[in-house]
Design an enzyme around this catalytic site. Structure first.
Site, PDB file in Angstrom:
ATOM      1  N   LYS A  38      -2.377  -2.005  -3.220  1.00  0.00           N
ATOM      2  CA  LYS A  38      -3.442  -1.167  -2.636  1.00  0.00           C
ATOM      3  C   LYS A  38      -3.043   0.297  -2.791  1.00  0.00           C
ATOM      4  CE  LYS A  38      -5.896  -0.212   1.703  1.00  0.00           C
ATOM      5  NZ  LYS A  38      -6.539  -0.775   2.888  1.00  0.00           N
ATOM      6  N   GLU A  51       0.817  -1.222   0.000  1.00  0.00           N
ATOM      7  CA  GLU A  51       0.000   0.000   0.000  1.00  0.00           C
ATOM      8  C   GLU A  51       0.851   1.273   0.000  1.00  0.00           C
ATOM      9  OE1 GLU A  51      -2.565   0.429   3.426  1.00  0.00           O
ATOM     10  OE2 GLU A  51      -3.625   2.124   2.575  1.00  0.00           O
TER      11      GLU A  51
HETATM   12  C1  5MM Z   1      -5.270   4.621   4.039  1.00  0.00           C
HETATM   13  O1  5MM Z   1      -5.734   3.860   5.063  1.00  0.00           O
HETATM   14  C2  5MM Z   1      -6.108   2.507   4.764  1.00  0.00           C
HETATM   15  C3  5MM Z   1      -7.384   2.441   4.026  1.00  0.00           C
HETATM   16  O2  5MM Z   1      -8.335   3.186   4.752  1.00  0.00           O
HETATM   17  P1  5MM Z   1      -9.241   4.252   4.015  1.00  0.00           P
HETATM   18  O3  5MM Z   1     -10.052   3.467   3.023  1.00  0.00           O
HETATM   19  O4  5MM Z   1     -10.064   4.847   5.113  1.00  0.00           O
HETATM   20  O5  5MM Z   1      -8.321   5.248   3.367  1.00  0.00           O
HETATM   21  C4  5MM Z   1      -6.245   1.761   6.097  1.00  0.00           C
HETATM   22  O6  5MM Z   1      -6.078   0.377   5.948  1.00  0.00           O
HETATM   23  C5  5MM Z   1      -5.253   2.355   7.062  1.00  0.00           C
HETATM   24  O7  5MM Z   1      -4.011   1.812   6.849  1.00  0.00           O
HETATM   25  C6  5MM Z   1      -5.738   2.244   8.476  1.00  0.00           C
HETATM   26  O8  5MM Z   1      -7.104   2.490   8.625  1.00  0.00           O
HETATM   27  C7  5MM Z   1      -5.074   3.325   9.314  1.00  0.00           C
HETATM   28  O9  5MM Z   1      -4.021   2.782   9.928  1.00  0.00           O
HETATM   29  P2  5MM Z   1      -3.162   3.666  10.990  1.00  0.00           P
HETATM   30  O10 5MM Z   1      -1.950   2.836  11.174  1.00  0.00           O
HETATM   31  O11 5MM Z   1      -2.897   5.002  10.347  1.00  0.00           O
HETATM   32  O12 5MM Z   1      -3.981   3.773  12.210  1.00  0.00           O
END
Ligand code: 5MM
Length: 340
Positions: free
Chosen positions: A219, A177
Site C-alpha cells: 500500500k 504501507e
Molecule cells: C495514509 O492513511 C491511510 C490511507 O488513508 P488515506 O487514503 O486517507 O490517505 C489510512 O489507512 C491511515 O492509516 C488511517 O486513516 C490513519 O490512521 P492513524 O493511525 O494516523 O489514525
C-alpha cells in the site's frame, strides 16, 4: 495449507476490480476529522459513523475488504450485530490496523518511527479469532532538507518486515504501507526517487524476514509533487512517474498494489488510478488497486455530519466514491461520473 490461504486472501482482496476501504482512523485522527465538522468526539458518535459505513447498501459491489481500528472491530450495530458480521454478510473481508502509531524517531529530528511490535503476536491471534483475515501497518516518511535519512528508512522498513512476518505466521495477509508524505515543496522527481529508495529497502527487509511476497499487498503513496511545489504535473504525468518507480522497485511476485490517497481529493485519486490502469495495465505484473480512506469517506462524512437524518445521502455518497474507484481500476472512470 496456510500458505495457500494467504495467497487466496490476497487475491480475493483485489478480485473483480474491487478494492479496500480504509476505515481504520485511530481515535485521535477520527476525532480531529469530526471536530472540523462540529461532530461530537465520543465513542458513540464514532460507532454511529462506522455503522453508517458498514451498512451502506451495495458497498460489497466495489469493496472487497475493510480495514478497521481496534475500537471499531469490537463494536456492533445498534441492534447488537457485530460490525465484523455485517461486513462478512456483505461479502467484505474484515481487516485490522495493528500499528500503534508513528512516534518521533530518536536522533532524527522531523522523522518518525511506527510502533506496535510489542505483544503483536498475541493481538494478531485474537484478531484472527474475531474474523480478521488481513492486517495493516503504516510507516510515515517525510521529504525535506536531508530527509528521509537512511536511518529512518532502514528502521521503518525493518518494522514493516517484522510485522509482515508475524501476520503471515498468524494467517493474516499483511498490507505493507510505507507512506511518503505529500507535504512540502519537493518535485515529482524527488518524490519518485525517495519512493523508489524506500520501496527497495522495504523489499530487502521483507526478503530478509522471509515474508512470502505472494501473500501480501503493498500500500504505497502515488508519486506526486509536494503540495507546495509550484509545478503540479498532469494526471498522466503522475501516472507515468508512479508506475515507473513501482516497476523499478516492486517484485513481480507481489499480487497487488493498493494505493493510499494521502489527502488527494476523491476526484484526483480516482483520475490518477484510472490513468495508470489505462496506460499500463496490460504491461504490469501486479494489479493496481485502491485502499483509500479520505478519498472514499470524506464526501460521506461531510454529508452525515453526525446526524442520522443524513444517513441515506451519506451512504449514497460513500457507495458512489467506492464505485468510481472500481471503475478506475478498469480504466473506466470519468470525471463526469462525479455527482451524478
Ligand atoms: C495514509 O492513511 C491511510 C490511507 O488513508 P488515506 O487514503 O486517507 O490517505 C489510512 O489507512 C491511515 O492509516 C488511517 O486513516 C490513519 O490512521 P492513524 O493511525 O494516523 O489514525
Amino acid at each position: 495449507m496456510r500458505r495457500q490461504d494467504l495467497i487466496n486472501t490476497a487475491r480475493a482482496l483485489v478480485a473483480d476490480h474491487k478494492g479496500l476501504l480504509a476505515m481504520d482512523e485511530s481515535t485521535p485522527t477520527c476525532n480531529k476529522r469530526f471536530a472540523k465538522l462540529g461532530i461530537p468526539q465520543t465513542e458513540e458518535a464514532r460507532r454511529s459513523y462506522r455503522e453508517m459505513i458498514v451498512t451502506t447498501p451495495g458497498l460489497g459491489e466495489s469493496i472487497s475488504g475493510a480495514i478497521l481500528y481496534d475500537e471499531t472491530i469490537h463494536q456492533s450495530k445498534k441492534d447488537g450485530t457485530p460490525f465484523v458480521k455485517v461486513l462478512q454478510d456483505a461479502g467484505i473481508i474484515p481487516g485490522i490496523k495493528v500499528d500503534t502509531g508513528a512516534k518521533d524517531l530518536a536522533g532524527h529530528p522531523g522523522e518518525k518511527i511506527t510502533e506496535g511490535l510489542d505483544g503483536l503476536r498475541e493481538r494478531l491471534s485474537e484478531y484472527f479469532k474475531m474474523g480478521a483475515r488481513f492486517a495493516k501497518w503504516r510507516a510515515v516518511l517525510a521529504i525535506g532538507d536531508g530527509i528521509p535519512s537512511r536511518g529512518c528508512i532502514d528502521a521503518n522498513a525493518e518494522m514493516l518486515a517484522l510485522y509482515a512476518g508475524l501476520c503471515q505466521e498468524a494467517g493474516l495477509v499483511p498490507i505493507v504501507e510505507p507512506e511518503v508524505l505529500m507535504d512540502g515543496d519537493h518535485t515529482l522527481e524527488r518524490c519518485g526517487k525517495v519512493t523508489e529508495e524506500v520501496l527497495r529497502m522495504v523489499f530487502n527487509k521483507l526478503n530478509s524476514q522471509r515474508v512470502m511476497l505472494e501473500g501480501m499487498i503493498l500500500k504505497p503513496n502515488m508519486v506526486l509533487p509536494g503540495l507546495n511545489c509550484p509545478k503540479q504535473e498532469s494526471v498522466d504525468e503522475v501516472a507515468d512517474a508512479t508506475v515507473t518507480s513501482l516497476l523499478r522497485a516492486v517484485p513481480a511476485a507481489v499480487p497487488a498494489i493498493a494505493f493510499l490517497s494521502g489527502g488527494q481529493s476523491p476526484e484526483l485519486a480516482s483520475a490518477r488510478l484510472n490513468a495508470m490502469n489505462i496506460r499500463f495495465k496490460s504491461r504490469l505484473p501486479w494489479a493496481l488497486a485502491f485502499s483509500f480512506a479520505r478519498a472514499i469517506q470524506q464526501p460521506a462524512l461531510e454529508i452525515w455530519k453526525g446526524n442520522d437524518a443524513n444517513l441515506l445521502p451519506a451512504q449514497q455518497a460513500l457507495y458512489h466514491q467506492a464505485k468510481c474507484n472500481r471503475a478506475a481500476r478498469q480504466g473506466e472512470y470519468n470525471a463526469s461520473m462525479e455527482r451524478t
